[in-house]
Enzyme design. Structure first.
Site, PDB file in Angstrom:
ATOM      1  N   ALA A  63     116.616   0.918 118.040  1.00  0.00           N
ATOM      2  CA  ALA A  63     117.812   1.813 118.080  1.00  0.00           C
ATOM      3  C   ALA A  63     116.732   2.855 117.490  1.00  0.00           C
ATOM      4  O   ALA A  63     116.202   3.318 116.984  1.00  0.00           O
ATOM      5  CB  ALA A  63     118.747   1.573 116.862  1.00  0.00           C
ATOM      6  N   GLU A 105     118.164  -7.067 120.489  1.00  0.00           N
ATOM      7  CA  GLU A 105     118.491  -7.423 120.813  1.00  0.00           C
ATOM      8  C   GLU A 105     119.472  -6.345 122.543  1.00  0.00           C
ATOM      9  O   GLU A 105     120.496  -7.625 122.643  1.00  0.00           O
ATOM     10  CB  GLU A 105     119.971  -6.275 119.936  1.00  0.00           C
ATOM     11  N   GLU A 125     115.296  -3.969 110.972  1.00  0.00           N
ATOM     12  CA  GLU A 125     116.475  -3.246 109.907  1.00  0.00           C
ATOM     13  C   GLU A 125     116.832  -3.486 108.720  1.00  0.00           C
ATOM     14  O   GLU A 125     116.728  -2.126 108.881  1.00  0.00           O
ATOM     15  CB  GLU A 125     117.753  -3.685 110.367  1.00  0.00           C
TER      16      GLU A 125
HETATM   17  C1  3H9 Z   1     117.941  -0.686 114.861  1.00  0.00           C
HETATM   18  O1  3H9 Z   1     117.142  -1.337 115.917  1.00  0.00           O
HETATM   19  C2  3H9 Z   1     119.537  -1.436 114.467  1.00  0.00           C
HETATM   20  C3  3H9 Z   1     119.806  -1.264 115.815  1.00  0.00           C
HETATM   21  O2  3H9 Z   1     119.585  -3.942 114.994  1.00  0.00           O
HETATM   22  C4  3H9 Z   1     121.206  -1.446 115.649  1.00  0.00           C
HETATM   23  C5  3H9 Z   1     121.385  -0.797 115.800  1.00  0.00           C
HETATM   24  C6  3H9 Z   1     123.079   0.310 115.963  1.00  0.00           C
HETATM   25  N1  3H9 Z   1     113.660   5.230 116.168  1.00  0.00           N
HETATM   26  O3  3H9 Z   1     105.153   4.245 114.597  1.00  0.00           O
HETATM   27  P1  3H9 Z   1     104.381   5.465 115.419  1.00  0.00           P
HETATM   28  C7  3H9 Z   1     108.712   6.898 116.551  1.00  0.00           C
HETATM   29  S1  3H9 Z   1     116.601  -0.132 113.629  1.00  0.00           S
HETATM   30  C8  3H9 Z   1     113.109   6.658 116.458  1.00  0.00           C
HETATM   31  O4  3H9 Z   1     104.012   6.428 115.132  1.00  0.00           O
HETATM   32  P2  3H9 Z   1     102.635   3.228 116.378  1.00  0.00           P
HETATM   33  C9  3H9 Z   1     107.957   7.432 115.766  1.00  0.00           C
HETATM   34  O5  3H9 Z   1     108.219   8.418 114.831  1.00  0.00           O
HETATM   35  C10 3H9 Z   1     115.003   0.007 114.317  1.00  0.00           C
HETATM   36  N2  3H9 Z   1     111.387   6.933 116.413  1.00  0.00           N
HETATM   37  O6  3H9 Z   1     103.501   3.988 116.642  1.00  0.00           O
HETATM   38  C11 3H9 Z   1     106.452   8.824 115.728  1.00  0.00           C
HETATM   39  O7  3H9 Z   1     107.642   9.784 116.039  1.00  0.00           O
HETATM   40  P3  3H9 Z   1     106.214  10.878 116.206  1.00  0.00           P
HETATM   41  C12 3H9 Z   1     114.633  -0.805 114.591  1.00  0.00           C
HETATM   42  C13 3H9 Z   1     110.616   5.967 116.710  1.00  0.00           C
HETATM   43  O8  3H9 Z   1     101.969   2.479 117.526  1.00  0.00           O
HETATM   44  C14 3H9 Z   1     106.417   7.526 117.386  1.00  0.00           C
HETATM   45  O9  3H9 Z   1     108.023   7.064 117.570  1.00  0.00           O
HETATM   46  N3  3H9 Z   1     112.883  -0.442 114.606  1.00  0.00           N
HETATM   47  C15 3H9 Z   1     111.174   4.551 116.271  1.00  0.00           C
HETATM   48  O10 3H9 Z   1     102.089   2.589 115.269  1.00  0.00           O
HETATM   49  C16 3H9 Z   1     105.528   6.340 117.296  1.00  0.00           C
HETATM   50  O11 3H9 Z   1     105.446   5.649 116.097  1.00  0.00           O
HETATM   51  C17 3H9 Z   1     111.708  -0.476 113.919  1.00  0.00           C
HETATM   52  O12 3H9 Z   1     112.564  -0.110 112.332  1.00  0.00           O
HETATM   53  C18 3H9 Z   1     112.390   4.466 116.272  1.00  0.00           C
HETATM   54  N4  3H9 Z   1     113.298   3.068 116.136  1.00  0.00           N
HETATM   55  O13 3H9 Z   1     104.137   1.592 116.162  1.00  0.00           O
HETATM   56  C19 3H9 Z   1     110.982  -0.083 114.293  1.00  0.00           C
HETATM   57  N5  3H9 Z   1     110.161   3.740 116.263  1.00  0.00           N
HETATM   58  O14 3H9 Z   1     104.978  10.825 117.165  1.00  0.00           O
HETATM   59  C20 3H9 Z   1     110.139   1.198 113.645  1.00  0.00           C
HETATM   60  C21 3H9 Z   1     108.828   5.100 116.191  1.00  0.00           C
HETATM   61  O15 3H9 Z   1     107.184  12.275 116.106  1.00  0.00           O
HETATM   62  N6  3H9 Z   1     109.135   1.383 115.172  1.00  0.00           N
HETATM   63  N7  3H9 Z   1     109.454   5.943 116.142  1.00  0.00           N
HETATM   64  O16 3H9 Z   1     105.368  10.881 114.797  1.00  0.00           O
HETATM   65  C22 3H9 Z   1     108.260   0.843 114.297  1.00  0.00           C
HETATM   66  O17 3H9 Z   1     107.684   0.187 113.747  1.00  0.00           O
HETATM   67  C23 3H9 Z   1     106.685   0.897 115.249  1.00  0.00           C
HETATM   68  O18 3H9 Z   1     106.784   2.546 115.605  1.00  0.00           O
HETATM   69  C24 3H9 Z   1     106.208   0.881 116.503  1.00  0.00           C
HETATM   70  C25 3H9 Z   1     105.166   1.136 116.936  1.00  0.00           C
HETATM   71  C26 3H9 Z   1     105.626  -0.407 115.816  1.00  0.00           C
HETATM   72  C27 3H9 Z   1     107.373   0.540 117.161  1.00  0.00           C
END
Ligand code: 3H9
Length: 698
Positions: A63, A105, A125
């Site tokens: 999300a 999901e 999450e």
């Molecule tokens: C969820 O899904 C809840 C649902 O079950 C239900 C909902 C109702 N959102 O980390 P990076 C941005 S909870 C917004 O540097 P990498 C990040 O801020 C979510 N932004 O890259 C950054 O922005 P900026 C569950 C996001 O290659 C840019 O993307 N998911 C999100 O080192 C690049 O990110 C997670 O918890 C997001 N979800 O790593 C996963 N994710 O360039 C969270 C990233 O402006 N994300 N951004 O600074 C991660 O773990 C890592 O970002 C990922 C990539 C492994 C994907």
């Protein structure tokens, strides 16, 4: 359908492509695009099956966390997933990269799942203080049972596509062209007349109800004392998956998600997530041309030097390690070898990797051997004259344009840089011990540091898998300035009636893994004693000073390594017991100052320690030492054991209320005005109805 989801029909397959860089987060436009595309595919008589895929490096990584804590525009994710699942035609997803959280999901809403062999799946999450809210708590257990489902949701760790296939979460692994394979698979399904296979109707995971329930009971006991609500709600929802009708389970998940999303813990964890990424954005990066760093030299083979060497070797850099004499060098190399031996013994790396990394290490006693390296990290004894001596030698031997980083914790880098001919190449890299493990790296920018050197430091930190934070020059930079304030607040209470054990217990109850006096005993009391002695000459005698630590040091009670410090340690034990003689010393100190001891509740201890940290943080902001409040939080979270679910001292102050904290600070001013007087920033924020987080600049 919109900018972020495209729809096209190929060979009777509706191909829905998500395109929302960088990580295809499921923001409103993606959700609405997917929903509309699902409707259209259902209604389109030329469409016989559906393929959902993502452009770019990854299937949605979740999300959009930026939308959390705000009213969510409809359709919400669980509606979108349900719509996909309810399609009257078979739906296939093709997953590459990291299908995390809501992304996973969405994949679960499809009827068949294809994955690139190197893809990963996870439900992270819980790390954001919430639970899967797009039906994950109900669908995953239906496929794999309670144990594997709870492993995913409670750990937040991702699994490989192969593991996902073994568990039954993925149907086919793809080695070749994922989009083409996905299209072919969807077309085949249509040709075979395959029917939808909604996950909500599957029950493989409920095959053994008794085992399922036993798993729930065991996990419930494990998470009973979790500091955030989400783990308990996850277990409840997974239990409900088997016991309740699907729709009721989804409603329960929704309610739990809403409760958790708006909790302080979730706000703090979201803050930590973005704070870490924000810290890497520094002004020096704009227009920077990075200096090339291919080889690294480390001077000093003590604990820090060897830890730093391992961090660099782990990242694949050839390292030249310099020590004054042969014996010291041998000890250093042995220390590095021991670190790798342990890593092999614990199965973290294999013997070949160890050999490859050790093969990148060159030990020498000759400073001239650093003549060709691109970057030297100096990690010698924390003493100005020693560092200056090393700097002078390095100035002689290093090639022009090479970067000279000093791993000092406290010293004035401006003064140090001024002693050599190339201050523009000097920067501070403040690593934390053990340097190969601790994530934090304070990058200290001196007055004359070339912006390209700063930018290069941030790029290098990423390669070293560190979390870099920019700091200006001041005694202790960000982290140790805050730590000093924390300790002083604790020392005042010690003198006024508390005990080390009571203060430590209060701070552990707050969430720190160990209390401030335990940390002192572990790190060695002599380090902060040396600093106090160094600052003694410039200390204002009118300022309140607590000499208890000095008295312990005068007796040689330097902490664990000496068998006693603030606590007493049995031979070989790392667990201290209360030391009556220490309590005696504290009592004498009180008596000498005419202090009548009083009680401190855990709440007051916490409020004082946290108030002191946030006030010092406000000063660091005013002085320009820290760029933004969230950087201070990152330093404390990654270097000092501050509980992540509290967000860091600045976020904690925001959550508590700035007016409340400022009033507390004011109520203690009389005790030590120079320490407790609120920095002017408090009033400035409060009068404008702002918070520290408003200064983070996004
Ligand atoms: C969820 O899904 C809840 C649902 O079950 C239900 C909902 C109702 N959102 O980390 P990076 C941005 S909870 C917004 O540097 P990498 C990040 O801020 C979510 N932004 O890259 C950054 O922005 P900026 C569950 C996001 O290659 C840019 O993307 N998911 C999100 O080192 C690049 O990110 C997670 O918890 C997001 N979800 O790593 C996963 N994710 O360039 C969270 C990233 O402006 N994300 N951004 O600074 C991660 O773990 C890592 O970002 C990922 C990539 C492994 C994907």
């Amino acid at each position: 359908m919109n900018d972020h989801v495209t729809y096209e029909v190929q060979d009777g397959v509706a191909v829905l492509t998500i395109s929302h860089p960088p990580v295809n987060a499921l923001s409103f436009s993606v959700r609405s695009g997917l929903f509309e595309a699902a409707e259209r595919a259902d209604a389109d008589p030329t469409v016989r099956s559906v393929l959902i895929r993502a452009a770019g490096r990854t299937f949605p990584a979740g999300a959009d966390v930026r939308e959390f804590g705000k009213p969510r525009a409809k359709p919400i994710l669980s509606t979108v997933v349900a719509r996909i699942e309810a399609l009257s035609k078979p739906v296939v997803v093709a997953v590459q990269g990291t299908a995390l959280g809501g992304g996973f999901e969405v994949a679960l809403g499809a009827h068949y799942r294809l994955a690139a062999r190197n893809a990963r799946f996870g439900l992270p999450e819980v790390g954001l203080g919430v639970l899967p809210g797009g039906g994950g708590t109900q669908r995953v257990p239906r496929l794999v049972g309670a144990g594997p489902a709870l492993d995913l949701m409670l750990s937040g760790k991702s699994i490989s596509a192969e593991k996902a296939k073994d568990l039954g979460l993925v149907d086919v692994l793809v080695d070749g062209d994922l989009a083409a394979e996905g299209l072919a698979f969807a077309r085949d399904l249509a040709e075979k007349g395959a029917q939808p296979r909604p996950t909500c109707d599957r029950r493989e995971g409920f095959a053994d109800p008794a085992a399922y329930q036993a798993e729930i009971t065991a996990r419930r006991a494990k998470v009973a004392k979790a500091r955030i609500e989400a783990p308990r709600r996850i277990v409840d929802c997974v239990e409900a998956a088997m016991l309740l009708p699907f729709e009721a389970g989804i409603a329960m998940e929704r309610a739990a998600f809403d409760d958790c999303e708006n909790s302080d813990g979730a706000r703090a964890l979201r803050h930590a997530f973005f704070a870490e990424r924000r810290a890497a954005k520094v002004p020096e990066l704009k227009g920077a041309s990075l200096r090339e760093v291919k080889t690294i030299g480390v001077v000093g083979a003590g604990t820090m030097g060897t830890g730093i060497s391992v961090a660099c070797l782990d990242a694949g850099f050839p390292v030249t390690l310099v020590e004054r004499d042969e014996a010291g060098l041998i000890r250093g190399v042995e220390r590095i070898d021991a670190i790798y031996e342990r890593a092999v013994a614990r199965g973290r790396i294999d013997a070949a990797t160890r050999d490859a990394r050790m093969g990148l290490l060159t030990g020498t006693t000759r400073m001239e051997d650093l003549g060709a390296v691109d970057l030297v990290i100096e990690a010698v004894f924390e003493e100005v004259s020693v560092k200056e001596g090393v700097f002078a030698q390095l100035d002689q031997v290093m090639k022009p344009g090479a970067i000279l980083a000093t791993n000092t914790s406290y010293l004035d880098i401006n003064a140090l840089a001024a002693t050599i001919s190339r201050p523009q190449d000097v920067v501070g890299y403040h690593f934390f011990s053990p340097a190969n493990i601790m994530k934090l790296l304070e990058i200290v920018v001196a007055d004359k540091t070339d912006p390209n050197v700063v930018a290069t430091g941030f790029a290098l930190a990423r390669k070293l898998r560190k979390v870099p934070v920019r700091a200006g020059v001041t005694d202790g930079f960000i982290g140790n300035r805050i730590l000093a304030a924390y300790r002083l607040a604790a020392d005042f209470m010690l003198e006024d009636g508390a005990t080390p054990a009571r203060i430590d217990a209060a701070m552990r109850a707050y969430g720190f893994p160990v209390g401030p006096y335990q940390v002192l005993d572990i790190a060695g009391l002599d380090i902060s004693w040396a600093r106090r002695k160094r600052l003694a000459a410039t200390r204002d005698p009118a300022h309140r000073y607590v000499a208890i630590g000095d008295h312990l040091c005068e007796r040689g009670w330097f902490g664990q390594k000496a068998g006693r410090g603030y606590y007493l340690y049995e031979e070989g034990s790392r667990v201290g017991t209360e030391d009556p003689e220490v309590l005696e010393i504290i009592a004498e100190e009180r008596a000498a100052k005419g202090i009548t001891p009083r009680d401190f509740s855990a709440e007051e201890i916490q409020a004082r320690c946290l108030g002191a940290m946030a006030n010092e943080g406000a000063r660091l902001l005013e002085e320009g030492v820290a760029l933004r409040p969230s950087d201070i939080d990152v330093v404390l979270l990654f270097g000092y054991g501050f509980p992540r679910w509290r967000g860091g001292p600045m976020m904690a102050a925001d959550l508590r209320g700035l007016l409340t904290v400022e009033n507390e600070l004011k109520s203690w001013v009389e005790e030590a005005p120079e320490f407790w007087t609120p920095a002017p920033l408090w009033d400035e924020l409060i009068k404008n109805g702002r918070h520290f987080s408003d200064l983070n600049g996004d």
